[in-house]
Design an enzyme around this catalytic site. Structure first.
Site, PDB file in Angstrom:
ATOM      1  N   GLU A 117       0.886  -1.359   0.030  1.00 34.42           N
ATOM      2  CA  GLU A 117      -0.030   0.074  -0.042  1.00 34.42           C
ATOM      3  C   GLU A 117       0.936   1.207   0.004  1.00 34.42           C
ATOM      4  O   GLU A 117       0.328   2.324  -0.607  1.00 34.42           O
ATOM      5  CB  GLU A 117      -0.946  -0.076   1.262  1.00 34.42           C
ATOM      6  CG  GLU A 117      -2.017  -1.001   0.937  1.00 34.42           C
ATOM      7  CD  GLU A 117      -2.777  -1.501   2.164  1.00 34.42           C
ATOM      8  OE1 GLU A 117      -4.228  -1.133   2.131  1.00 34.42           O
ATOM      9  OE2 GLU A 117      -2.280  -1.765   3.136  1.00 34.42           O
ATOM     10  N   GLU A 137      -4.068  -9.637   3.035  1.00 33.80           N
ATOM     11  CA  GLU A 137      -4.780  -9.417   4.184  1.00 33.80           C
ATOM     12  C   GLU A 137      -6.255 -10.595   4.260  1.00 33.80           C
ATOM     13  O   GLU A 137      -6.796 -10.703   5.169  1.00 33.80           O
ATOM     14  CB  GLU A 137      -5.522  -7.958   4.039  1.00 33.80           C
ATOM     15  CG  GLU A 137      -4.538  -6.861   4.445  1.00 33.80           C
ATOM     16  CD  GLU A 137      -3.822  -6.539   3.130  1.00 33.80           C
ATOM     17  OE1 GLU A 137      -3.033  -5.424   3.141  1.00 33.80           O
ATOM     18  OE2 GLU A 137      -4.074  -7.037   2.018  1.00 33.80           O
TER      19      GLU A 137
END
Length: 263
Positions: A117, A137
């Site tokens: 990210e 995730e």
């Protein structure tokens, strides 16, 4: 205690190094806070024109969030988990994305989860052939929380992003290049050389123009094009009274290299 983010400067470029190599540079709360604090300092330092973000050690750029730490926040419930983990991570990536000087990610190893990210949020990115990326995730029973559900789809397209988000599968630097996540893939030993070259290619230009381009592009990307064009005009209007635009125009007319303020 070891500093979670190291700083050094070289030829108008700041190098920020995520410094938890024993933890694969996992982003704990102290690291996120330190990264934001360094960017705050660098923004007002006229001697610095660009930032390179990288990771310490040979194995990782960043393996993502510090799972044992944020697991404690999750156990306390939604309010502390969102406040301490998600909002902190989003503030970090938003600061990178909106930074008025070019931020270049130099990825030489794992860039998983929150590490990926950061790469998504950076303006530019160079990956070595050893780099490997993932959005894992989903394997923890959660969505990305540092902006990964939003920026990856904007970079790669909805279906390609969802494939990565829903499977959690890793992908190499070549695929990251094809997806638009990185700008260049280079031999591992050339990683920092190429990152510096990219920084120098940007900072030879007007700092005001650089900031205007970064602002217009970042803000406009999330708007309908008509609104984005208004932002573009707004940023142009800010540079019109400057010495830089006059110098740039005069230099072009006179057939010479411009000399910009702050270069």
């Amino acid at each position: 205690m070891t500093e979670p983010v190291l700083y050094r400067a070289e030829a108008r470029v700041a190098i920020l190094t995520l410094n938890r190599p024993a933890k694969l540079n996992a982003i704990d709360y102290a690291t996120a806070d330190a990264l934001i604090a360094w960017l705050d300092r660098i923004e007002t330092d006229d001697a610095i024109g660009a930032v390179i973000l990288t990771g310490a050690g040979e194995r990782a750029f960043s393996a993502g969030g510090d799972i044992p730490q944020f697991a404690c926040s999750v156990r306390l419930g939604p309010t502390p988990a969102v406040r301490d983990f998600a909002r902190r991570g989003q503030a970090m990536t938003a600061r990178i994305e909106a930074f008025p000087k070019p931020v270049i990610a130099a990825v030489g190893g794992l860039a998983y989860g929150g590490g990926c990210e950061i790469v998504e949020a950076a303006h530019l990115a160079v990956a070595s052939t050893r780099a490997i990326f993932a959005k894992p995730e989903i394997k923890l029973g959660m969505p990305p929380t540092f902006g990964g559900t939003q920026r990856l789809a904007r970079l790669a397209g909805r279906k390609r992003a969802l494939e990565l988000l829903l499977t959690g599968e890793s992908f190499d630097a070549a695929r990251a290049l094809a997806l638009g996540l990185v700008n260049r893939v280079v031999p591992h030993d050339d990683l920092m050389v190429e990152a510096h070259a990219l920084a120098r290619a940007a900072i030879r230009h007007s700092p005001l123009a650089i900031a205007a381009i970064l602002t217009a592009t970042t803000r406009g990307l999330n708007m309908p094009i008509a609104e984005g064009l208004l932002v573009e005009c707004e940023q142009f209007a800010k540079v019109v009274p400057s010495e830089d635009i006059r110098e740039g125009l005069d230099a072009w007319i006179e057939g010479r290299e411009p000399v910009f303020v702050g270069r």
